[in-house]
Structure formats: structure tokens, C-alpha cells
Scaffold this motif. Structure first.
Motif, PDB file in Angstrom:
ATOM      1  N   GLY A 172      25.697  59.314  14.810  1.00  0.00           N
ATOM      2  CA  GLY A 172      24.800  60.161  15.590  1.00  0.00           C
ATOM      3  C   GLY A 172      24.495  59.537  16.931  1.00  0.00           C
ATOM      4  N   ASP A 173      23.213  59.311  17.206  1.00  0.00           N
ATOM      5  CA  ASP A 173      22.816  58.711  18.477  1.00  0.00           C
ATOM      6  C   ASP A 173      22.554  57.212  18.342  1.00  0.00           C
ATOM      7  OD1 ASP A 173      20.491  58.686  17.019  1.00  0.00           O
ATOM      8  OD2 ASP A 173      19.258  59.665  18.555  1.00  0.00           O
ATOM      9  N   THR A 174      23.019  56.613  17.242  1.00  0.00           N
ATOM     10  CA  THR A 174      22.790  55.200  16.987  1.00  0.00           C
ATOM     11  C   THR A 174      24.110  54.444  16.901  1.00  0.00           C
ATOM     12  OG1 THR A 174      20.748  55.672  15.776  1.00  0.00           O
ATOM     13  CG2 THR A 174      21.751  53.520  15.423  1.00  0.00           C
ATOM     14  N   ILE A 175      24.176  53.315  17.588  1.00  0.00           N
ATOM     15  CA  ILE A 175      25.322  52.418  17.492  1.00  0.00           C
ATOM     16  C   ILE A 175      24.846  51.144  16.814  1.00  0.00           C
ATOM     17  CG2 ILE A 175      27.014  51.051  18.781  1.00  0.00           C
ATOM     18  CD1 ILE A 175      27.082  53.201  20.883  1.00  0.00           C
ATOM     19  N   ARG A 176      25.593  50.714  15.803  1.00  0.00           N
ATOM     20  CA  ARG A 176      25.210  49.534  15.018  1.00  0.00           C
ATOM     21  C   ARG A 176      26.234  48.416  15.185  1.00  0.00           C
ATOM     22  NH1 ARG A 176      23.167  53.799  12.018  1.00  0.00           N
ATOM     23  NH2 ARG A 176      21.111  53.432  11.083  1.00  0.00           N
ATOM     24  N   SER A 177      25.725  47.183  15.163  1.00  0.00           N
ATOM     25  CA  SER A 177      26.593  46.010  15.147  1.00  0.00           C
ATOM     26  C   SER A 177      26.613  45.447  13.731  1.00  0.00           C
ATOM     27  CB  SER A 177      26.091  44.962  16.145  1.00  0.00           C
ATOM     28  OG  SER A 177      24.795  44.533  15.801  1.00  0.00           O
ATOM     29  N   PRO A 178      27.577  44.602  13.390  1.00  0.00           N
ATOM     30  CA  PRO A 178      27.692  44.116  12.013  1.00  0.00           C
ATOM     31  C   PRO A 178      26.487  43.328  11.526  1.00  0.00           C
ATOM     32  CG  PRO A 178      29.716  43.685  13.233  1.00  0.00           C
ATOM     33  CD  PRO A 178      28.707  44.152  14.229  1.00  0.00           C
ATOM     34  N   ASP A 179      25.735  42.700  12.443  1.00  0.00           N
ATOM     35  CA  ASP A 179      24.594  41.896  12.017  1.00  0.00           C
ATOM     36  C   ASP A 179      23.321  42.710  11.846  1.00  0.00           C
ATOM     37  OD1 ASP A 179      23.961  42.457  14.610  1.00  0.00           O
ATOM     38  OD2 ASP A 179      23.802  40.387  15.285  1.00  0.00           O
ATOM     39  N   GLY A 180      23.410  44.032  11.995  1.00  0.00           N
ATOM     40  CA  GLY A 180      22.256  44.891  11.724  1.00  0.00           C
ATOM     41  C   GLY A 180      21.509  45.391  12.940  1.00  0.00           C
ATOM     42  N   ARG A 181      21.931  45.016  14.151  1.00  0.00           N
ATOM     43  CA  ARG A 181      21.269  45.543  15.341  1.00  0.00           C
ATOM     44  C   ARG A 181      21.549  47.025  15.487  1.00  0.00           C
ATOM     45  NH1 ARG A 181      22.417  40.347  16.499  1.00  0.00           N
ATOM     46  NH2 ARG A 181      20.856  39.132  17.629  1.00  0.00           N
ATOM     47  N   LYS A 182      20.523  47.765  15.887  1.00  0.00           N
ATOM     48  CA  LYS A 182      20.656  49.209  16.077  1.00  0.00           C
ATOM     49  C   LYS A 182      20.296  49.560  17.514  1.00  0.00           C
ATOM     50  CE  LYS A 182      17.859  50.162  12.670  1.00  0.00           C
ATOM     51  NZ  LYS A 182      17.055  50.902  11.670  1.00  0.00           N
ATOM     52  N   PHE A 183      21.192  50.286  18.164  1.00  0.00           N
ATOM     53  CA  PHE A 183      20.993  50.711  19.544  1.00  0.00           C
ATOM     54  C   PHE A 183      20.971  52.229  19.579  1.00  0.00           C
ATOM     55  CE2 PHE A 183      23.385  46.788  19.373  1.00  0.00           C
ATOM     56  CZ  PHE A 183      22.756  45.966  20.281  1.00  0.00           C
ATOM     57  N   VAL A 184      19.854  52.815  19.964  1.00  0.00           N
ATOM     58  CA  VAL A 184      19.783  54.256  20.177  1.00  0.00           C
ATOM     59  C   VAL A 184      20.293  54.527  21.591  1.00  0.00           C
ATOM     60  CG1 VAL A 184      18.286  56.278  20.332  1.00  0.00           C
ATOM     61  CG2 VAL A 184      17.869  54.530  18.573  1.00  0.00           C
ATOM     62  N   VAL A 185      21.324  55.392  21.706  1.00  0.00           N
ATOM     63  CA  VAL A 185      21.962  55.630  22.999  1.00  0.00           C
ATOM     64  C   VAL A 185      22.004  57.121  23.296  1.00  0.00           C
ATOM     65  CG1 VAL A 185      23.394  53.558  22.748  1.00  0.00           C
ATOM     66  CG2 VAL A 185      24.284  55.764  21.992  1.00  0.00           C
ATOM     67  N   ASP A 186      22.223  57.447  24.583  1.00  0.00           N
ATOM     68  CA  ASP A 186      22.396  58.843  24.956  1.00  0.00           C
ATOM     69  C   ASP A 186      23.883  59.181  24.988  1.00  0.00           C
ATOM     70  OD1 ASP A 186      23.416  57.785  27.295  1.00  0.00           O
ATOM     71  OD2 ASP A 186      21.715  58.368  28.552  1.00  0.00           O
ATOM     72  N   ARG A 187      24.237  60.341  25.508  1.00  0.00           N
ATOM     73  CA  ARG A 187      25.625  60.783  25.492  1.00  0.00           C
ATOM     74  C   ARG A 187      26.543  59.891  26.311  1.00  0.00           C
ATOM     75  NH1 ARG A 187      25.234  67.393  26.232  1.00  0.00           N
ATOM     76  NH2 ARG A 187      24.116  67.822  24.261  1.00  0.00           N
ATOM     77  N   GLU A 188      25.992  59.257  27.335  1.00  0.00           N
ATOM     78  CA  GLU A 188      26.791  58.385  28.194  1.00  0.00           C
ATOM     79  C   GLU A 188      26.840  56.949  27.693  1.00  0.00           C
ATOM     80  OE1 GLU A 188      24.601  60.705  29.637  1.00  0.00           O
ATOM     81  OE2 GLU A 188      26.409  61.953  29.830  1.00  0.00           O
ATOM     82  N   GLY A 189      26.173  56.668  26.585  1.00  0.00           N
ATOM     83  CA  GLY A 189      26.146  55.311  26.060  1.00  0.00           C
ATOM     84  C   GLY A 189      25.038  54.458  26.625  1.00  0.00           C
ATOM     85  N   ARG A 190      24.098  55.053  27.368  1.00  0.00           N
ATOM     86  CA  ARG A 190      22.969  54.289  27.899  1.00  0.00           C
ATOM     87  C   ARG A 190      21.973  53.992  26.777  1.00  0.00           C
ATOM     88  NH1 ARG A 190      23.462  58.145  32.613  1.00  0.00           N
ATOM     89  NH2 ARG A 190      22.165  59.504  31.320  1.00  0.00           N
ATOM     90  N   ILE A 191      21.594  52.738  26.671  1.00  0.00           N
ATOM     91  CA  ILE A 191      20.708  52.302  25.595  1.00  0.00           C
ATOM     92  C   ILE A 191      19.287  52.771  25.862  1.00  0.00           C
ATOM     93  CG2 ILE A 191      19.777  50.293  24.378  1.00  0.00           C
ATOM     94  CD1 ILE A 191      22.321  48.775  25.231  1.00  0.00           C
ATOM     95  N   GLN A 192      18.693  53.418  24.872  1.00  0.00           N
ATOM     96  CA  GLN A 192      17.315  53.879  24.979  1.00  0.00           C
ATOM     97  C   GLN A 192      16.348  52.923  24.288  1.00  0.00           C
ATOM     98  OE1 GLN A 192      16.958  56.745  26.992  1.00  0.00           O
ATOM     99  NE2 GLN A 192      19.125  56.190  27.185  1.00  0.00           N
ATOM    100  N   SER A 193      16.794  52.300  23.200  1.00  0.00           N
ATOM    101  CA  SER A 193      15.963  51.321  22.501  1.00  0.00           C
ATOM    102  C   SER A 193      16.861  50.407  21.690  1.00  0.00           C
ATOM    103  CB  SER A 193      14.937  52.004  21.590  1.00  0.00           C
ATOM    104  OG  SER A 193      15.589  52.703  20.544  1.00  0.00           O
ATOM    105  N   ILE A 194      16.324  49.229  21.372  1.00  0.00           N
ATOM    106  CA  ILE A 194      17.039  48.221  20.597  1.00  0.00           C
ATOM    107  C   ILE A 194      16.149  47.804  19.438  1.00  0.00           C
ATOM    108  CG2 ILE A 194      18.125  45.934  20.635  1.00  0.00           C
ATOM    109  CD1 ILE A 194      18.408  46.323  23.697  1.00  0.00           C
ATOM    110  N   ASP A 195      16.718  47.808  18.242  1.00  0.00           N
ATOM    111  CA  ASP A 195      15.982  47.430  17.039  1.00  0.00           C
ATOM    112  C   ASP A 195      16.786  46.360  16.307  1.00  0.00           C
ATOM    113  OD1 ASP A 195      14.830  47.159  14.545  1.00  0.00           O
ATOM    114  OD2 ASP A 195      14.570  49.294  14.190  1.00  0.00           O
ATOM    115  N   ALA A 196      16.285  45.120  16.349  1.00  0.00           N
ATOM    116  CA  ALA A 196      16.935  44.014  15.632  1.00  0.00           C
ATOM    117  C   ALA A 196      16.024  43.477  14.538  1.00  0.00           C
ATOM    118  CB  ALA A 196      17.309  42.908  16.610  1.00  0.00           C
TER     119      ALA A 196
END
Length: 382
Positions: A172-196
């Protein structure tokens, strides 16, 4: 008349450039504490930014300049690491220059009297140097444009070693890294928030657009020092010592047992940084679990129903911060798991505290106190 027209055209061009420029600021927090601030501007195919970070032994600043190709991939990067006052660090290069060519990157470390050069393997190389997470928008933008659900990038910082790949997954609108970081992004990939919060760093960040003065902020910051200082606790039973070596993270207004720091139904590293180690010169018995003299690591599994359990493990020497935790903790190496009792602490315990104490003839206990609760594992010795 002609000069007035040229002035008007120049002013219009300047306004257009300003309109296209994207000003972004991220504020990174660890619980109640602001640990870093990042600010960057993207104009056309260039990104310029700076972070100030106080989470170590000193306040440091990282300045970066990135040039992008027509496909959105980086072609060149300049890093500059500075102290709080903006001066080059002692014995450090004045800048690191990266040039991306195919699946490799040419790295130049520029010193006052020389330049060191190396070529490194970097498949889908992209710049990243924590805590400058805004640089990840370069990779995320590529994923969005290609409609990729999963992609791996070689994240290239200031180090001279070959960068390893980091895989990101889109949901969806979330990109995850293997260590559990979650990045909420818009359609262009701009980060809206970071949750580690599910990682060992426990950082969060939000996007803003207000411009800040990094130099002024850096001048007013104070280094946090060691976030989780190493400590020892010990006690001698019948002239035979028992030692525990561990790190002491702080609560920083976060939830502890069953919350952000010690979540339910997960193995927890029982501190921070290097794994917590137990050394005993005497046989210890925790319930039905017999622990012969030797060296072990201690972990905690916080069972939602049964309560916390102390896991005593034969593997030693591992760094407890790696994620996923299965990379450093293997249940097959457990000597056993010991149910612990839970009680309220007399007062708030900000820094994680482990205590070994006597509990009567031939008996002892280990207390694990943090926040408003303490978990206790009782044992006998002979």
C-alpha cells in the motif's frame, strides 16, 4: 524596455524554480528526546541537505549533495562530515565524493594533502548515511515509478567497504525494510513518516516543510553520550562470584513491559548493544533448569499470558542489536527458559537495571527492573 523584459523573465524563472523546489525537514525522536534533525531541498535533478545528530559522544553534522540522472538514479554524491561548529573533524577527509557507474561506485576521500580512491561494487547503488533517511526517497521514487513491490539497493555511505544490499517491500502506502522500519510514502516515494519502534533503535520521525537553521540548532545541542551505557552487576555466593554484564537503555517516556520496549510474545535482547552475558563459577538451578558453571547469554521472552520468561542460552559473544532477532538468538541453544515473577517497583526506574542478590540460605535472585515493574528469576546454588 528590453532590459525590463529580461528582468521580468528572470524574476518569473526564479519564482518557477522556487515553486519546483521541495523543502523538507525531518525531526527524529527517541521517546521524548529529539536526537537528530534533517533538512533537505530538492530542485530538479539535485538534492542538497544536512543533518545534525546528537545521539553519540559528540554533536555531528552531515552535509550532502546528490545529482540525479534523467531516470531518477544517482550519478554523483558529495558527503561532508562536520562538528557542531561546522569544522572538519580531526584526521577525517574534508569530503567524500561518490560517482555511480553501472553496478559500481567510485569513492574518493579528499584530504588536505591527498585523495584516496577506491571502486566498490554497488548493484543499484544509492546514497544513504544514517540518520539522513530523506536520501532513501531516491530509492523509493525508483520503486514507485517502476511499480515495484520489492527491490534491493546497495546503500552507500561514507565508509570504504563494499556496501551490502538492502531490500525494501511495498504494501500500500508503506515501504518496509528487513529490520522492521516502516516508511509511509506518497505516490512519488516521498517519505511522510518513519516508524522504527519495532527495531532496536526505536526512532520515529515526521515530515515537515518549515525551514530551520541547522547551524544554530547544532550550536545549542548537547551530545546524548552513550545511549545505553555498559554496566556490570555481581554477587559472591559462598565465595563464588556470579557476574552479569549488560547495557542500560532508558525509558524516555516510552511504554515498557508489554509495550514499545519489551513487547509481548517476542524474544527481547535483555538490554541493548552486545548481548547480556552471565558468568557463574557455581552451579545455579532456576526451577527445573540446571545451569553448570560457565558463560551464557540471557534473553527475555515476554509471554502475553504466562508472563516474562528468562531464556538462558549457551551461545555467547553475539551483538544483541541485530534484527531480526533470530540472527543472534537461537532457541536451540537454550539451556532452558525460566518463568519469572512480576512486581511493581517502589519508584520509576529510568535506566534498565539488573541486580543479583541473596534470597536466603542457598538461594539467590536476579531482578530485571525497568519502568514501573521488576521481573525476578529465583535460583538456588550449591
Amino acid at each position: 524596455m528590453r532590459s525590463q523584459l529580461l528582468i521580468a523573465l528572470a524574476a518569473a524563472a526564479a519564482l518557477t524554480t522556487q515553486a519546483r523546489a521541495q523543502q523538507t525537514t525531518f525531526v527524529y525522536r527517541l521517546g521524548r528526546d529529539t536526537t537528530a534533525i534533517e533538512q533537505f531541498t530538492r530542485t530538479g535533478n539535485r538534492i542538497t541537505g544536512e543533518t545534525v545528530n546528537r545521539s553519540g559522544a559528540a554533536v555531528t553534522r552531515l552535509q550532502y549533495e546528490v545529482t540525479l540522472g534523467s531516470d531518477g538514479r544517482p550519478t554523483a554524491v558529495v558527503y561532508r562530515t562536520r562538528n557542531a561548529a561546522g569544522a572538519t573533524l580531526p584526521n577525517a577527509p574534508t569530503e567524500i565524493r561518490l560517482t555511480f557507474v553501472g553496478d559500481s561506485v567510485r569513492r574518493e576521500a579528499v584530504f588536505a594533502d591527498s585523495t584516496s580512491r577506491r571502486t566498490l561494487a554497488a548493484v543499484r547503488g544509492t546514497p544513504f548515511m544514517g540518520p539522513a533517511y530523506g536520501l532513501l526517497e531516491i530509492a523509493f521514487g525508483q520503486m514507485r515509478r517502476a511499480n515495484q513491490q520489492t527491490a534491493a539497493f546497495a546503500l552507500v555511505g561514507t565508509g570504504a567497504g563494499n556496501p551490502g544490499p538492502m531490500q525494501f517491500t511495498v504494501t500500500g502506502d508503506t515501504i518496509r525494510s528487513p529490520d522492521g522500519r516502516k516508511f509511509v510514502v506518497d505516490r512519488e516515494g516521498r517519505i511522510q513518516s518513519i516508524d522504527a519502534l519495532s527495531t532496536t533503535q526505536k526512532l520515529t520521525a515526521t515530515r515537515g516543510s518549515n525551514r530551520v537553521d541547522i547551524a544554530t540548532i547544532a550550536g545549542g545541542m548537547r551530545a546524548m553520550g552513550l545511549l545505553s551505557p555498559r554496566d556490570n552487576t555481581h554477587f559472591s555466593f559462598m565465595q563464588s562470584p556470579v557476574f552479569i554484564n549488560y547495557s542500560r537503555p532508558s525509558v524516555r517516556e516510552r511504554t515498557v513491559w508489554g509495550g514499545t520496549l519489551v513487547p509481548f510474545d517476542q524474544i527481547w535482547r535483555n538490554g541493548a548493544n552486545e548481548a547480556t552475558h552471565l558468568a557463574t563459577s557455581r552451579e545455579l538451578t532456576f526451577g527445573n533448569v540446571v545451569v553448570p558453571p560457565g558463560l551464557y547469554t540471557l534473553w527475555i521472552y515476554n509471554d502475553r499470558t504466562a508472563g516474562p520468561q528468562l531464556a538462558i542460552n549457551k551461545q555467547i559473544g553475539q551483538w544483541g542489536a541485530a534484527l531480526p532477532m533470530t540472527n543472534v538468538y537461537n532457541q536451540a541453544n537454550d539451556v532452558g527458559r525460566v518463568p519469572m515473577t512480576m512486581a511493581a517497583t517502589p519508584s520509576h526506574v529510568e535506566e534498565y537495571t539488573i541486580t543479583i542478590r541473596p534470597a536466603g540460605a542457598g538461594r539467590g535472585a536476579i531482578d530485571f527492573a525497568w519502568g514501573d515493574k521488576v521481573a525476578t528469576a529465583a535460583f538456588t546454588f550449591r
